[in-house]
Design a protein around this motif. Structure first.
Motif, PDB file in Angstrom:
ATOM      1  N   GLN A  52       1.586   4.752 -15.910  1.00 26.99           N
ATOM      2  CA  GLN A  52       2.533   3.821 -15.304  1.00 26.99           C
ATOM      3  C   GLN A  52       3.934   4.423 -15.287  1.00 26.99           C
ATOM      4  OE1 GLN A  52       3.454   0.047 -17.319  1.00 26.99           O
ATOM      5  NE2 GLN A  52       3.201  -0.970 -15.337  1.00 26.99           N
ATOM      6  N   GLY A  53       4.568   4.387 -14.109  1.00 23.84           N
ATOM      7  CA  GLY A  53       5.925   4.876 -13.948  1.00 23.84           C
ATOM      8  C   GLY A  53       6.036   6.364 -13.668  1.00 23.84           C
ATOM      9  N   GLU A  54       4.934   7.098 -13.788  1.00 20.83           N
ATOM     10  CA  GLU A  54       4.950   8.539 -13.549  1.00 20.83           C
ATOM     11  C   GLU A  54       4.627   8.837 -12.084  1.00 20.83           C
ATOM     12  OE1 GLU A  54       5.601  10.983 -15.998  1.00 20.83           O
ATOM     13  OE2 GLU A  54       6.190   9.248 -17.180  1.00 20.83           O
ATOM     14  N   SER A  55       5.133   9.948 -11.580  1.00 22.96           N
ATOM     15  CA  SER A  55       4.884  10.354 -10.205  1.00 22.96           C
ATOM     16  C   SER A  55       3.406  10.715 -10.024  1.00 22.96           C
ATOM     17  CB  SER A  55       5.763  11.554  -9.856  1.00 22.96           C
ATOM     18  OG  SER A  55       5.458  12.010  -8.555  1.00 22.96           O
ATOM     19  N   PHE A  56       2.809  10.246  -8.918  1.00 22.85           N
ATOM     20  CA  PHE A  56       1.419  10.593  -8.635  1.00 22.85           C
ATOM     21  C   PHE A  56       1.239  11.269  -7.283  1.00 22.85           C
ATOM     22  CE2 PHE A  56       1.512   6.246  -6.824  1.00 22.85           C
ATOM     23  CZ  PHE A  56       0.901   6.445  -5.594  1.00 22.85           C
ATOM     24  N   GLY A  57       2.296  11.366  -6.493  1.00 19.44           N
ATOM     25  CA  GLY A  57       2.160  11.972  -5.182  1.00 19.44           C
ATOM     26  C   GLY A  57       3.467  11.938  -4.429  1.00 19.44           C
ATOM     27  N   VAL A  58       3.359  12.270  -3.136  1.00 18.67           N
ATOM     28  CA  VAL A  58       4.546  12.370  -2.285  1.00 18.67           C
ATOM     29  C   VAL A  58       4.220  11.779  -0.923  1.00 18.67           C
ATOM     30  CG1 VAL A  58       6.054  14.034  -1.083  1.00 18.67           C
ATOM     31  CG2 VAL A  58       5.361  14.468  -3.437  1.00 18.67           C
ATOM     32  N   VAL A  59       5.213  11.116  -0.339  1.00 19.32           N
ATOM     33  CA  VAL A  59       5.117  10.669   1.038  1.00 19.32           C
ATOM     34  C   VAL A  59       6.286  11.294   1.792  1.00 19.32           C
ATOM     35  CG1 VAL A  59       6.345   8.486   0.635  1.00 19.32           C
ATOM     36  CG2 VAL A  59       4.814   8.691   2.568  1.00 19.32           C
ATOM     37  N   GLU A  60       5.976  11.893   2.931  1.00 18.85           N
ATOM     38  CA  GLU A  60       7.006  12.576   3.716  1.00 18.85           C
ATOM     39  C   GLU A  60       7.129  11.875   5.066  1.00 18.85           C
ATOM     40  OE1 GLU A  60       7.738  16.969   5.709  1.00 18.85           O
ATOM     41  OE2 GLU A  60       6.491  16.822   3.913  1.00 18.85           O
ATOM     42  N   SER A  61       8.375  11.594   5.429  1.00 15.84           N
ATOM     43  CA  SER A  61       8.635  10.981   6.729  1.00 15.84           C
ATOM     44  C   SER A  61       9.584  11.875   7.516  1.00 15.84           C
ATOM     45  CB  SER A  61       9.257   9.592   6.542  1.00 15.84           C
ATOM     46  OG  SER A  61      10.593   9.715   6.090  1.00 15.84           O
ATOM     47  N   ILE A  62       9.915  11.433   8.730  1.00 15.33           N
ATOM     48  CA  ILE A  62      10.868  12.206   9.523  1.00 15.33           C
ATOM     49  C   ILE A  62      12.262  12.161   8.907  1.00 15.33           C
ATOM     50  CG2 ILE A  62       9.592  12.022  11.688  1.00 15.33           C
ATOM     51  CD1 ILE A  62      11.470   9.741  12.489  1.00 15.33           C
ATOM     52  N   LYS A  63      12.502  11.207   7.993  1.00 20.14           N
ATOM     53  CA  LYS A  63      13.808  11.056   7.354  1.00 20.14           C
ATOM     54  C   LYS A  63      13.908  11.702   5.981  1.00 20.14           C
ATOM     55  CE  LYS A  63      14.972   6.424   9.107  1.00 20.14           C
ATOM     56  NZ  LYS A  63      15.276   5.069   8.633  1.00 20.14           N
ATOM     57  N   ALA A  64      12.807  11.640   5.189  1.00 18.24           N
ATOM     58  CA  ALA A  64      12.916  12.008   3.779  1.00 18.24           C
ATOM     59  C   ALA A  64      11.564  12.349   3.182  1.00 18.24           C
ATOM     60  CB  ALA A  64      13.528  10.844   2.995  1.00 18.24           C
ATOM     61  N   VAL A  65      11.614  12.974   2.004  1.00 24.63           N
ATOM     62  CA  VAL A  65      10.436  13.175   1.171  1.00 24.63           C
ATOM     63  C   VAL A  65      10.657  12.332  -0.074  1.00 24.63           C
ATOM     64  CG1 VAL A  65       9.092  14.828  -0.163  1.00 24.63           C
ATOM     65  CG2 VAL A  65      10.070  15.507   2.038  1.00 24.63           C
ATOM     66  N   SER A  66       9.683  11.485  -0.406  1.00 23.23           N
ATOM     67  CA  SER A  66       9.835  10.586  -1.544  1.00 23.23           C
ATOM     68  C   SER A  66       8.650  10.695  -2.478  1.00 23.23           C
ATOM     69  CB  SER A  66       9.935   9.127  -1.062  1.00 23.23           C
ATOM     70  OG  SER A  66      11.075   8.952  -0.266  1.00 23.23           O
ATOM     71  N   ASP A  67       8.941  10.707  -3.782  1.00 23.79           N
ATOM     72  CA  ASP A  67       7.888  10.666  -4.783  1.00 23.79           C
ATOM     73  C   ASP A  67       7.284   9.267  -4.812  1.00 23.79           C
ATOM     74  OD1 ASP A  67       8.047  13.301  -5.717  1.00 23.79           O
ATOM     75  OD2 ASP A  67       9.666  12.808  -7.099  1.00 23.79           O
ATOM     76  N   LEU A  68       6.018   9.210  -5.189  1.00 27.16           N
ATOM     77  CA  LEU A  68       5.305   7.958  -5.386  1.00 27.16           C
ATOM     78  C   LEU A  68       5.098   7.775  -6.885  1.00 27.16           C
ATOM     79  CD1 LEU A  68       2.613   8.610  -2.645  1.00 27.16           C
ATOM     80  CD2 LEU A  68       4.491   6.949  -2.492  1.00 27.16           C
ATOM     81  N   TYR A  69       5.293   6.556  -7.382  1.00 28.45           N
ATOM     82  CA  TYR A  69       5.190   6.282  -8.811  1.00 28.45           C
ATOM     83  C   TYR A  69       4.085   5.274  -9.090  1.00 28.45           C
ATOM     84  CZ  TYR A  69       9.537   8.805  -8.925  1.00 28.45           C
ATOM     85  OH  TYR A  69      10.481   9.790  -8.772  1.00 28.45           O
ATOM     86  N   ALA A  70       3.290   5.567 -10.102  1.00 25.96           N
ATOM     87  CA  ALA A  70       2.138   4.738 -10.434  1.00 25.96           C
ATOM     88  C   ALA A  70       2.578   3.379 -10.980  1.00 25.96           C
ATOM     89  CB  ALA A  70       1.258   5.442 -11.454  1.00 25.96           C
ATOM     90  N   PRO A  71       2.143   2.295 -10.342  1.00 26.18           N
ATOM     91  CA  PRO A  71       2.473   0.971 -10.866  1.00 26.18           C
ATOM     92  C   PRO A  71       1.666   0.611 -12.110  1.00 26.18           C
ATOM     93  CG  PRO A  71       1.221   0.774  -8.824  1.00 26.18           C
ATOM     94  CD  PRO A  71       1.480   2.231  -9.044  1.00 26.18           C
ATOM     95  N   VAL A  72       0.512   1.252 -12.285  1.00 22.68           N
ATOM     96  CA  VAL A  72      -0.342   1.007 -13.453  1.00 22.68           C
ATOM     97  C   VAL A  72      -0.964   2.329 -13.901  1.00 22.68           C
ATOM     98  CG1 VAL A  72      -0.915  -1.412 -12.950  1.00 22.68           C
ATOM     99  CG2 VAL A  72      -2.268   0.413 -11.905  1.00 22.68           C
ATOM    100  N   SER A  73      -1.394   2.353 -15.155  1.00 24.57           N
ATOM    101  CA  SER A  73      -2.090   3.522 -15.697  1.00 24.57           C
ATOM    102  C   SER A  73      -3.584   3.367 -15.471  1.00 24.57           C
ATOM    103  CB  SER A  73      -1.837   3.645 -17.204  1.00 24.57           C
ATOM    104  OG  SER A  73      -0.464   3.778 -17.475  1.00 24.57           O
ATOM    105  N   GLY A  74      -4.261   4.495 -15.252  1.00 26.48           N
ATOM    106  CA  GLY A  74      -5.706   4.449 -15.091  1.00 26.48           C
ATOM    107  C   GLY A  74      -6.238   5.705 -14.443  1.00 26.48           C
ATOM    108  N   THR A  75      -7.491   5.645 -14.058  1.00 29.56           N
ATOM    109  CA  THR A  75      -8.182   6.766 -13.444  1.00 29.56           C
ATOM    110  C   THR A  75      -8.350   6.500 -11.956  1.00 29.56           C
ATOM    111  OG1 THR A  75      -9.411   7.094 -15.501  1.00 29.56           O
ATOM    112  CG2 THR A  75     -10.272   8.184 -13.532  1.00 29.56           C
ATOM    113  N   VAL A  76      -8.012   7.486 -11.137  1.00 29.58           N
ATOM    114  CA  VAL A  76      -8.183   7.357  -9.684  1.00 29.58           C
ATOM    115  C   VAL A  76      -9.676   7.333  -9.381  1.00 29.58           C
ATOM    116  CG1 VAL A  76      -7.748   8.443  -7.445  1.00 29.58           C
ATOM    117  CG2 VAL A  76      -6.003   8.558  -9.244  1.00 29.58           C
ATOM    118  N   SER A  77     -10.133   6.232  -8.769  1.00 27.84           N
ATOM    119  CA  SER A  77     -11.560   6.106  -8.437  1.00 27.84           C
ATOM    120  C   SER A  77     -11.834   6.354  -6.963  1.00 27.84           C
ATOM    121  CB  SER A  77     -12.079   4.729  -8.851  1.00 27.84           C
ATOM    122  OG  SER A  77     -11.351   3.702  -8.216  1.00 27.84           O
TER     123      SER A  77
END
Length: 125
Positions: A52-77
């Motif tokens: 929770q709260g840690e970066s898990f990925g990135v989203v890139e748009s024509i305007k910016a690159v933004s980190d994605l942060y996990a709203p909860v802890s767990g295993t990606v299924s």
């Protein structure tokens, strides 16, 4: 006014998590609008652990690159692999076809750390 479904919880950094099983994670309508046209997403692999709260990925748009942060802890299924070829789905339908991950949540109590739809709506006004 942006769409803020009642069936999920939100982070101040504009990610959401559904309280259903499986928990789906993505970015909000507000976030996709702020980013503009999304052209690329980088997501973790099935089996990766999120904190929770840690970066898990990135989203890139024509305007910016933004980190994605996990709203909860767990295993990606599951990972929405359609986004690799059609990242614009995040713009078109962030709460439906534009979901990013499914997560097996470690601690349901972490949902209490997130914002309700009403609290998130107030933040984005």
């Amino acid at each position: 006014m942006f769409e803020v479904p009642e069936d999920r919880k939100y982070q101040e950094s504009h990610e959401y998590a559904t309280e259903a099983d499986p928990t789906k994670v993505g970015i909000t309508d507000f976030a996709q609008d702020e980013l503009g046209d999304i052209v690329f997403v980088e997501l973790p692999a099935v089996g990766d652990e999120l904190s929770q709260g840690e970066s898990f990925g990135v989203v890139e748009s024509i305007k910016a690159v933004s980190d994605l942060y996990a709203p909860v802890s767990g295993t990606v299924s599951a990972v929405n692999e359609t986004l690799f070829d059609q990242p614009e789905l995040v713009n078109d339908d962030p709460y439906g076809e534009g979901w990013m991950l499914e997560v097996d949540v470690d601690d349901e109590g972490e949902f209490e750390d997130l914002l309700s739809a009403e609290e998130y709506r107030e933040q984005t006004e």
